[in-house]
Write a protein that holds these residues in place. Structure first.
Motif, PDB file in Angstrom:
ATOM      1  N   LEU A 597       0.818  -1.209   0.000  1.00  0.00           N
ATOM      2  CA  LEU A 597       0.000   0.000   0.000  1.00  0.00           C
ATOM      3  C   LEU A 597       0.855   1.264   0.000  1.00  0.00           C
ATOM      4  O   LEU A 597       0.583   2.209  -0.748  1.00  0.00           O
ATOM      5  N   VAL A 598       1.879   1.300   0.857  1.00  0.00           N
ATOM      6  CA  VAL A 598       2.714   2.494   0.929  1.00  0.00           C
ATOM      7  C   VAL A 598       3.357   2.790  -0.414  1.00  0.00           C
ATOM      8  O   VAL A 598       3.373   3.939  -0.885  1.00  0.00           O
ATOM      9  N   GLU A 599       3.876   1.749  -1.088  1.00  0.00           N
ATOM     10  CA  GLU A 599       4.489   1.927  -2.402  1.00  0.00           C
ATOM     11  C   GLU A 599       3.465   2.440  -3.407  1.00  0.00           C
ATOM     12  O   GLU A 599       3.762   3.310  -4.236  1.00  0.00           O
ATOM     13  N   TRP A 600       2.266   1.928  -3.344  1.00  0.00           N
ATOM     14  CA  TRP A 600       1.210   2.309  -4.293  1.00  0.00           C
ATOM     15  C   TRP A 600       0.829   3.781  -4.137  1.00  0.00           C
ATOM     16  O   TRP A 600       0.686   4.517  -5.122  1.00  0.00           O
ATOM     17  N   VAL A 601       0.665   4.240  -2.897  1.00  0.00           N
ATOM     18  CA  VAL A 601       0.292   5.642  -2.673  1.00  0.00           C
ATOM     19  C   VAL A 601       1.435   6.566  -3.073  1.00  0.00           C
ATOM     20  O   VAL A 601       1.199   7.645  -3.637  1.00  0.00           O
ATOM     21  N   TRP A 602       2.681   6.165  -2.806  1.00  0.00           N
ATOM     22  CA  TRP A 602       3.819   6.970  -3.274  1.00  0.00           C
ATOM     23  C   TRP A 602       3.789   7.107  -4.784  1.00  0.00           C
ATOM     24  O   TRP A 602       4.061   8.192  -5.333  1.00  0.00           O
ATOM     25  N   SER A 603       3.466   6.031  -5.494  1.00  0.00           N
ATOM     26  CA  SER A 603       3.430   6.086  -6.962  1.00  0.00           C
ATOM     27  C   SER A 603       2.323   7.018  -7.449  1.00  0.00           C
ATOM     28  O   SER A 603       2.523   7.760  -8.433  1.00  0.00           O
ATOM     29  N   LEU A 604       1.170   7.015  -6.789  1.00  0.00           N
ATOM     30  CA  LEU A 604       0.096   7.932  -7.170  1.00  0.00           C
ATOM     31  C   LEU A 604       0.506   9.378  -6.915  1.00  0.00           C
ATOM     32  O   LEU A 604       0.182  10.285  -7.706  1.00  0.00           O
ATOM     33  N   HIS A 605       1.195   9.614  -5.830  1.00  0.00           N
ATOM     34  CA  HIS A 605       1.661  10.967  -5.518  1.00  0.00           C
ATOM     35  C   HIS A 605       2.668  11.441  -6.559  1.00  0.00           C
ATOM     36  O   HIS A 605       2.642  12.615  -6.984  1.00  0.00           O
ATOM     37  N   ARG A 606       3.528  10.546  -7.007  1.00  0.00           N
ATOM     38  CA  ARG A 606       4.517  10.893  -8.026  1.00  0.00           C
ATOM     39  C   ARG A 606       3.829  11.294  -9.332  1.00  0.00           C
ATOM     40  O   ARG A 606       4.279  12.188 -10.038  1.00  0.00           O
TER      41      ARG A 606
END
Length: 711
Positions: A597-606
């Motif tokens: 989940l943390v990786e996924w939200v970071w990718s959306l933020h990017r």
């Protein structure tokens, strides 16, 4: 020795005098008891009539449909309960506790409610609509005493509003009624409501209590006198009835316990009460096909054999007591009693000294010490049906204290040395903590090789279940309030306690919800105390994958910033409605790599699509600015560099708008560890049980990112 014997004899005087008084005055108490709850009931022990049905361990009185309809259902205990002894006018004393919820699939439609009912008829269901299934189609009563929880204001029945409790005696026009708005309880809210109904057959006192809380209110919401003898037969059925009136209300009984008994004093009554019937109404068995007549005992029932034996022994003792009035207590009987008392005295004294020497020296200024007997009784001998969760190094049971009806959670710790160490750690830490967003420890017990912790039971369960197992999505206002509560609790642990407390297991399944959906952080089995401004010792990594900070996995050094990382994962989980680690389905019956989940939200933020992470089940019912702020707080707390993470006090200020969220870079920063910084090798990184896996030296970085749990 003579002096000691004299002391013993002196201590026995009151007991012997009382026994002789009882014998000489022939005071005989006759008790007939019925007792059951959802922990002992089976499907064969219930009569489900009309629309009533089972659903995931609860009983629903009406259908689960989205289209408004008229319907009714009843759920009754399958065997009749004795409510009056033949030839007497003294009704049974009884008490019942039940938890229920009324959920409306279509908020525009309302009505009609449900009722706890005592009725002579165990086969018929009344009509739908405002009669709650208690009246037939002609409006005639089937004979009942009912406590109604009405969600519809029906002018025909002189209802005061659409949110009240009333007493109905063979009529839907309540003889006693109270507005639930006065105690801020809304029957139509969908929240779990608790009710206690108690009746004293001797004083005729009838009390009704209602609360969101699992603690019985000190003052009943309704209290009055009722001669129940006018409305009951010798045997009656007990249970629930509910109905809809052009609505989509779902009436769900989540928990039910019931007990009744008789008390008669032959010294004051007009004659001796007859012996109790031999039928056993306790602990029904699943293979009971046909209920026997009330006067017959089911064959092969061990409970009945015990009841019959108890009744036989009781009658025999009564005869012996009557003979003792004219006889003399023999010397042999006296010395037998004397020897028995001596044995009892020394055994209790020995056990007490042994227990004190072996355990209580480890516990100072702790909450109440419970006895093993009362906790075993509260949990029905730790019945598997009472299990409500599994914490670190222990199983959690729902319990009801018999002396006051309070509902508790009992954590039964694992039977190993590690479990005892975690128990002592949890007890020594949480016993001194006081905060509105921490689960309150009521007490503890250490007897018979068991170690038990007693907590307040949270009626709305865990945050994990509220997010992923509830019938409807958890509203955003509840979610934001919960996140603020957890942040406040962690700020207290990290910066406001005498000694800093590192929780080490912050996750949604350890966040409990009280009756108002306020967060209560619990399960301190892995927690550690550290003096402020002192560096923590390196330990073994413990916790659940998806919530563990990368530096903690590699070093084993738990700090307040490792808790901050775990909190960040919780924030993203609550905002997105996705678990920290989720298996991705790549085909029919095939499971691919796990999504972090943390990786996924970071990718959306990017990608500039941060709000895409918001839970789709909320259907946009949230303030976008607040959602963005919460997601950024989650990412700030999940920063790979522990020094870049905010403090929990800072997080509280961010969530309430008193401080700005720090700038979160679009691309997730990377952080490397040199081998000189590693305090533990990978093969030394292990953790506790309960859904966590062991790291081995062959584990790769992907194991840390995409693994399930650490055990």
């Amino acid at each position: 020795m003579l002096l000691f014997s004299c002391k013993i004899l002196t201590s026995l005087n009151l007991s012997l005098v009382f026994c002789l008084f009882v014998i000489n005055n022939a005071v005989i108490t006759i008790s007939t008891a019925t007792e059951f709850d959802f922990g002992t009931l089976t499907l064969a022990s219930l009569k489900l009539l009309g629309d009533a049905h089972m659903n995931n361990g609860s009983v629903r009185l009406t259908r689960d449909v989205t289209v408004p309809y008229d319907g009714a259902g009843k759920a009754l205990y399958s065997k009749p309960v004795r409510f009056r002894l033949p030839g007497t006018h003294t009704p049974a004393s009884f008490s019942t506790f039940f938890s229920f919820s009324i959920t409306n699939l279509n908020p525009s439609s309302i009505g009609a409610g449900l009722a706890f009912v005592i009725t002579p008829d165990g086969e018929q269901v009344g009509s739908a609509g405002g009669s709650l299934g208690l009246l037939d189609e002609k409006g005639a009563g089937l004979g009942f005493v009912a406590v109604e929880f009405d969600t519809l204001m029906d002018v025909e029945f002189s209802d005061i509003n659409g949110n009240h409790v009333g007493l109905d005696l063979n009529s839907m026009v309540s003889t006693q009624v109270v507005n639930l708005d006065t105690i801020n309880v809304d029957l139509k809210s969908g929240d779990l409501v608790n009710s206690w109904i108690e009746y004293d057959g001797l004083t005729r006192a009838f009390n009704i209590s209602v609360s969101y809380s699992n603690l019985k209110p000190k003052v009943p919401i309704l209290s009055f006198t009722l001669d129940l003898d006018q409305y009951v037969n010798d045997f009656m059925y007990v249970g629930f009835s509910g109905s809809t009136q052009g609505s989509t209300e779902i009436h769900s009984i989540e928990w039910w316990s019931f007990s009744s008994s008789f008390e008669s004093n032959s010294g004051t009554g007009s004659g001796s009460a007859p012996p109790p019937p031999t039928a056993s109404l306790m602990n029904p068995t699943a293979n009971s096909v046909k209920s026997p007549p009330p006067s017959l005992a089911p064959s092969g029932s061990s409970t009945t054999q015990k009841s019959s034996k108890s009744s036989s022994c009781h009658n025999q003792l009564c005869k012996q007591g009557a003979g003792a009035v004219a006889g003399v207590v023999t010397a042999s009987a006296f010395f037998a009693i004397f020897a028995g008392v001596l044995i009892w005295f020394f055994s209790k004294r020995y056990k007490h000294v042994k227990k004190s020497e072996s355990f209580t020296s480890d516990i100072i200024r702790m909450p109440k010490e419970f006895s093993y007997r009362e906790l075993r009784s509260a949990t029905k001998c730790f019945n598997a049906n009472r299990i409500i969760g599994h914490g670190a190094f222990g199983t959690v049971y729902k319990g009801i204290l018999p002396q006051n009806g309070d509902i508790i959670a009992v954590k039964r710790c694992s039977h190993n040395s590690q479990g005892k160490d975690e128990f002592l750690s949890e007890l020594s830490i949480i016993g001194t903590l006081r905060h509105r967003n921490l689960v309150r420890l009521q007490g503890w017990c250490h007897e018979k090789g068991e170690i038990l912790l007693v907590y307040d039971l949270m009626p709305n369960g865990s945050l994990d279940k509220a997010l992923f197992e509830a019938r409807s999505p958890l509203p955003w206002p509840h979610r934001s309030k919960i996140l603020l509560g957890v942040a406040s609790a962690l700020a207290y642990l990290h910066q406001e306690c005498e000694n800093q407390v590192i929780h080490r297991d912050v996750k949604t399944s350890n966040i409990m919800l009280d009756e108002g959906f306020n967060a209560r952080l619990g399960d301190f089995g892995l927690a550690r105390q550290v003096e402020h401004d002192k560096s923590p010792d390196a330990t073994v990594a413990a916790g659940t994958m998806g919530y563990l900070a990368p530096e903690y996995l590699l070093t084993g050094r738990a700090t307040e910033k490792t808790d901050v990382f775990s909190y960040g994962a919780v924030v993203l989980e609550v905002a997105s409605g996705r678990r920290p680690i989720e298996k991705e389905i790549t085909g029919v019956g095939k499971v691919g790599v796990a999504s972090n989940l943390v990786e996924w939200v970071w990718s959306l933020h990017r990608e500039g699509r941060l709000l895409t992470a918001a839970d789709a089940r909320l259907e946009g019912q949230f303030d976008e600015a607040e959602m963005r702020r919460v997601l950024l707080v989650g990412l700030a707390c999940s920063h790979p560099d522990p020094l870049a993470r905010p403090t929990m006090r800072g997080v509280v200020q961010m969530l309430v708008g008193e401080a700005e969220v720090p700038i979160v870079p679009r691309a997730k920063p990377s952080m490397t560890f040199s081998t000189s910084h590693l305090l533990l090798s990978l093969q030394d990184s292990v953790s506790d049980c309960n859904g966590m896996i062991t790291l081995s030296s062959s584990s790769s970085e992907n194991d840390f990112i995409h693994g399930d749990h650490l055990v």
